[in-house]
Design an enzyme around this catalytic site. Sequence first.
Site, PDB file in Angstrom:
ATOM      1  N   SER A   1       0.847  -1.243  -0.098  1.00  0.00           N
ATOM      2  CA  SER A   1      -0.237   0.042   0.412  1.00  0.00           C
ATOM      3  C   SER A   1       1.411   1.599  -0.339  1.00  0.00           C
ATOM      4  O   SER A   1       1.973   1.262   0.576  1.00  0.00           O
ATOM      5  CB  SER A   1      -0.638   0.124   1.113  1.00  0.00           C
ATOM      6  OG  SER A   1       0.148   0.469   2.506  1.00  0.00           O
ATOM      7  N   ASP A   2       0.541   2.569  -0.467  1.00  0.00           N
ATOM      8  CA  ASP A   2       0.814   3.472  -0.718  1.00  0.00           C
ATOM      9  C   ASP A   2       0.860   4.072   0.832  1.00  0.00           C
ATOM     10  O   ASP A   2       0.285   3.132   1.721  1.00  0.00           O
ATOM     11  CB  ASP A   2       0.235   4.674  -1.276  1.00  0.00           C
ATOM     12  CG  ASP A   2       1.306   5.975  -1.633  1.00  0.00           C
ATOM     13  OD1 ASP A   2       2.121   6.128  -0.262  1.00  0.00           O
ATOM     14  OD2 ASP A   2       0.906   6.924  -2.179  1.00  0.00           O
ATOM     15  N   TRP A   3       1.852   4.613   1.224  1.00  0.00           N
ATOM     16  CA  TRP A   3       1.709   5.208   2.920  1.00  0.00           C
ATOM     17  C   TRP A   3       0.537   5.166   3.582  1.00  0.00           C
ATOM     18  O   TRP A   3      -0.145   6.773   3.591  1.00  0.00           O
ATOM     19  CB  TRP A   3       2.920   5.857   2.822  1.00  0.00           C
ATOM     20  CG  TRP A   3       4.412   5.931   3.751  1.00  0.00           C
ATOM     21  CD1 TRP A   3       4.706   5.076   5.109  1.00  0.00           C
ATOM     22  CD2 TRP A   3       5.067   4.020   2.971  1.00  0.00           C
ATOM     23  NE1 TRP A   3       5.936   4.683   4.361  1.00  0.00           N
ATOM     24  CE2 TRP A   3       5.669   3.777   3.958  1.00  0.00           C
ATOM     25  CE3 TRP A   3       5.021   3.441   2.468  1.00  0.00           C
ATOM     26  CZ2 TRP A   3       6.588   2.748   3.522  1.00  0.00           C
ATOM     27  CZ3 TRP A   3       5.383   2.359   1.334  1.00  0.00           C
ATOM     28  CH2 TRP A   3       6.734   1.633   2.056  1.00  0.00           C
TER      29      TRP A   3
END
Length: 793
Positions: free
Chosen positions: A232-234
């Site tokens: 996942s993106d942060w």
Amino acid sequence: MEELRREAAAYVSQMTPEEKAALCVGADFWHVRGVERLGLRGIMTADGPHGLRKQVAHHDSARPSDSVPATCFPTASAVACTFDPELAQEMGRAMAEECRAERVSVLLGPGVNMKRSPLGGRNFEYFSEDPYLAGKIGAAMIRGMQSVGVGASLKHFALNSQESRRMTVDSAADERALRELYLRAFEIAVKEGRPWTVMMAYNRLNGTYCCENQALYGILRGEWGFDGAAVSDWGASRDLAAGVAAGLDLEMPGVKNGHAADLLRALREGRLAEANLDRAAENVVLLLLRAREGEKIPYTCDREAHHRLAEKIAESAAVLLKNDSLLPGGAAQNAAVIGALAARGRYQGDGSSRIHPWRLEQPLDALRAKIPRLTYAPGYRLDDPAADRALIEEAVAAVRGKDIVYLFAGLPEGWESEGYDRRSLDLPAGQEALIEAVCRANPNTAVVLQAGSPLALPWADLPRAILMLYLGGESGGSAAAKLLLGEVSPSGRLAETFPETLADTPAARDYPGGHVALHRESLFIGYRFYDAARRTPRYPFGHGLSYTTFSYGAPVLEGDEGVGWRLSCRVKNTGAFAGAEVVQLYAAPLESNCFRPVQELIGFQKIYLKSGCEKEVSFTVKEGDLRIYDPEQGRFLVENGAYELRIGASSRDIRLRCTLRVTAGTRCRDRRRELPHYYEVDGFFPGEEFARLLGRPLPEYAPPRKGTYDESAALEDLCAVRPGRILAAVLRRCLSWKYRKRPEAGARMWEQFCTTPLWQAPLGGVPRRFAEAFLALCNGCWGAALRALLGKY
């Protein structure tokens, strides 16, 4: 690879459900956890994508001083203008060597999203408006990084087309635009670069969050053969159990949010199959094992060599937009340097890619070292966009009687950044006024631009030369001096179109989208739009001048369908300077039932030639280069008919043409009556036609109401109820005080606060139970709020 996969599966078979679930959540902000009991060591990740941004603490900070010094390379928007995959591969290797020296195992980049609009706040981090160019440069960078044992994280998958409401916006796009345009760069980068990880975007795609989008994972793994970890993106993971069920492997960052416990609960309740948890854990373990094997690869970390490489890339990336026999200048000339950006150059963008440069060189210092007679005047203030009449008058006085003027202009720091989109294509008003005044006082002016994306240049007829540096990294100052004085001939070519005005851009009516971003223009972004709409841009895709000239010999086409074609020609340097030419190949369908771009880039080569020398350039063309996606058949196909192959120096400077014919292909259904504005493009794409293209009614945003709020709700939604208004008032006062000296920055931060979903609260240090309690209050459930607060006890 197969041996590592078997080893990963063996590790997972020894794990408890708790250990598997823990593997799927980061250990902290930057680390991926291992399993100590089994001797699996965790690894560290760090931001890229144009240099190492290793944080000195286990948190995120935008201050460069909070990260270790590293080589700051030119940003992606500049690197793409090199049209040179070999340079991109060298850059990837150099960044990875610095990662190895700092014990970082995964660098978060490159980004290959399409530049739907030049207003995109993060466009400086992306390569191009063209998927073929973006995919080829991205794949090369990945190969360079992973050649020394550091994993790449290809991002942001997919359709991260805007920064406004990026956490929750629903990107609505038709299937042809998805397959032929927005996913194409990812496909090339995955197949040719084989990244260790792919980073899932924040936004929704056609109604489903990317982290939970099973269709995206099906394409990524099932069709492209991706064998790494989906990360996942942060803060992009809203519901980890739903994400893992769909295909997500790792949620980052790891904060105290209880998501590992959520996975176990979903497993017990039957909402998550054990096979999906095993798959995710196995892919994370494989990532750890790849990092372990990568540490065995020999490497050296020569910072001085990396600094020189950054300079070489900056030289190769700069685009000479205009030159009326003014450049190159000479060291013996009586010269003036104008513009505060000469003394304090803009060399990188803002946000998570912000690098602490190892050694920074300024254009003014580099020019002073080469030009004995040089006058400098700042001309404008970087902290104030308005015109300063005193500074302009000082600059005008400084340029009178000078042989040549180098006027540095561009976007100040903070004008383009992750987190928000630009509002216009204009330079600050003070810089525009300065350019006009200086050019009137001395026409022998070369304007040198520093920005991460296209600009409107209404004054372009006034100076005799315009050089676009983009954001040239820490060595950009030295590169600028060499280019201006003719030590190096410019060879960059535009990887994106420069429009005349913002109103000319294809998504002008829809960008940025609100809660729903309708990609109505479908395939027609960038040069595809300008060609189809028969509009003349300020500077076309692929454009770039040189200090020398090149001639193209007659084309030679050999081969046939089924085996492919070879197209070649000879290119000669007919000028007095040594230089490089970017030979571009476009394919133009002459007969089609579908609406299609007039032409599309399918090949390019950058060749370096000394004066008087020539070289053969050849391209291999396969039927797959001519393919389109047919949503009705659910597959790619090649239409039969004639195609024109065009070799040129830009998309609007075609030098050679030849025709081939495909007879064994098929045809899509003609939809001209249903979709007239996509067959005859005029810049207007009606909603009813876009709905037909989507195959469903246009999505509409329905704001949540009291009693239905969930973790996807943002502060702007919650302001409809009293607890939300109270929190908003408190936060606004705090921001007003913090940014009292920078109100514009405060306004941008407030906009981000208002549109950030509640599930992001733990990343800001808010305990999850507090966020859950506040959500319950907004829904009018006081008992639930109290239980959330006291549940831990």
